[in-house]
Each structure stands twice: as C-alpha cells, then as structure tokens.
Enzyme design. Structure first.
Site, PDB file in Angstrom:
ATOM      1  N   ASP A 158      18.910 -13.292 -60.606  1.00 47.72           N
ATOM      2  CA  ASP A 158      17.781 -13.479 -61.497  1.00 47.72           C
ATOM      3  C   ASP A 158      17.085 -12.120 -61.657  1.00 47.72           C
ATOM      4  OD1 ASP A 158      15.626 -14.838 -62.908  1.00 47.72           O
ATOM      5  OD2 ASP A 158      14.466 -14.610 -61.057  1.00 47.72           O
ATOM      6  N   ASP A 204      13.284 -11.478 -63.193  1.00 44.69           N
ATOM      7  CA  ASP A 204      11.839 -11.456 -62.950  1.00 44.69           C
ATOM      8  C   ASP A 204      11.458 -12.205 -61.677  1.00 44.69           C
ATOM      9  OD1 ASP A 204      10.820 -10.006 -65.319  1.00 44.69           O
ATOM     10  OD2 ASP A 204      11.811 -11.652 -66.383  1.00 44.69           O
ATOM     11  N   ASN A 235      14.510 -16.724 -57.443  1.00 43.67           N
ATOM     12  CA  ASN A 235      13.257 -17.121 -56.805  1.00 43.67           C
ATOM     13  C   ASN A 235      12.818 -18.522 -57.222  1.00 43.67           C
ATOM     14  OD1 ASN A 235      12.579 -15.979 -59.484  1.00 43.67           O
ATOM     15  ND2 ASN A 235      10.500 -16.476 -58.869  1.00 43.67           N
TER      16      ASN A 235
END
Length: 179
Positions: free
Chosen positions: A3, A5, A115
């Site tokens: 991922d 961001d 996240n």
C-alpha cells in the site's frame, strides 16, 4: 504488494514541517500542492524486498497523484515494477477494497502489506500483512515498523504458498471472526 498512503508515506495538502517531498498535481481542473513524508527506512525496505520480489504498489489513491509520488520515490522504476490504482479497487460499504485478482497472478505467491485490513479483507484476508498506520511520526516505536516486517516477508520467498504463513503469523481470520 505494498500500500502507499500511511504504509510507505504520509501525504497532506496542508503544509508539513520536515516534509521529504513536495509536488503539484491537478485533479478535476483544481491545482493542489502536496507535502509528503516518507516513512523511516522505507527506501531500505524497498531495496531489500526488490532483491527477492517483484514489488507492486497497490493504492486506493488516484493515479494522477500516486504516479507523481512514485516517480519521485523510484524515478527509474528500479524498485517498484508495477503500480495499481483506485480504478482497480472495488467500492464496498464506502471503502475501496483491493481486488488482488486484477493482477492475474497466483494468489499463493502474493502478500500485501497494508495499514487498512479492510482494504484487503474482502476476498484475500489470507494474503494480507497488516502494518500500523503511519502519519509522519518520527518516534522510535514507529520507525522500526517496516524493518520489523522484513525478516518475515523475506522468509516468504521460499514458501510454496505464502497464505498459511501469513494466516499463522497474523491470525486475521480469528480477529475478524471475533468482531
């Protein structure tokens, strides 16, 4: 897969002291200035993973932003071999979910570090490696997060199927069942 961001970087449209990168982007005829902090040890993490794996960044962000950012982080595409953006996500219950099947790769060989477990939980919870969200904090506790994952991820290179190793280590199915 990684991922972008809050996993590798933290970006903001508001001024951030000690930002590592800044760039302009135009989206829907509106100009934006973006400040970016790169997560501690991100480049070391990418370099070590690139020695053993094909790295794909799969982000729920728009390509106009993510491409510019990734061009700054890895200008020669030496580390990150492929980029997948929001248009490849499914929109489910107000969340962008990453559909790993769009990659046309064997899911037994794919791990995604993200996240946001709901982003990979729709169909491939067994492929997901959760990481704490990073919002630019420079404390030691957060700094080692990427480096802590390296030995486990590197061990997956020898696995015939990464999923049992991920399931055993992170037990995400049990966490979801408990909700």
């Amino acid at each position: 897969m990684l991922d972008l961001d809050e996993t590798l970087v933290h970006a903001s449209l508001e001024f951030m002291e000690q930002s590592h990168l800044q760039f302009d982007v135009t989206f829907k005829e509106q100009d934006y200035h973006v400040w970016v902090k790169i997560r501690p040890h991100c480049l070391e993490f990418l370099e070590r993973l690139a020695e053993k794996f094909e790295i794909i960044v799969f982000t729920a962000s728009q390509s106009i932003y993510a491409d510019k950012l990734l061009n700054l982080i890895d200008p020669d595409s030496r580390l990150i071999k492929h980029r997948v953006f929001r248009n490849s996500c499914l929109f489910v219950n107000e969340n962008y979910v990453k559909d790993l099947t769009v990659l046309n790769r064997d899911l037994s060989k794919i791990a995604i570090v993200d996240n946001s477990p709901q982003a990979f939980g729709y169909q491939v919870l067994s492929n997901g490696i959760p990481i704490k969200s990073w919002f630019g904090d420079t404390s030691d506790r957060q700094e080692v997060c990427l480096l802590k994952l390296l030995p486990f991820i590197e061990s997956l290179a020898a696995a015939d199927d990464v999923r049992p190793h991920i399931v055993n280590r992170f037990k995400l199915h049990e966490r979801v069942s408990a909700l």
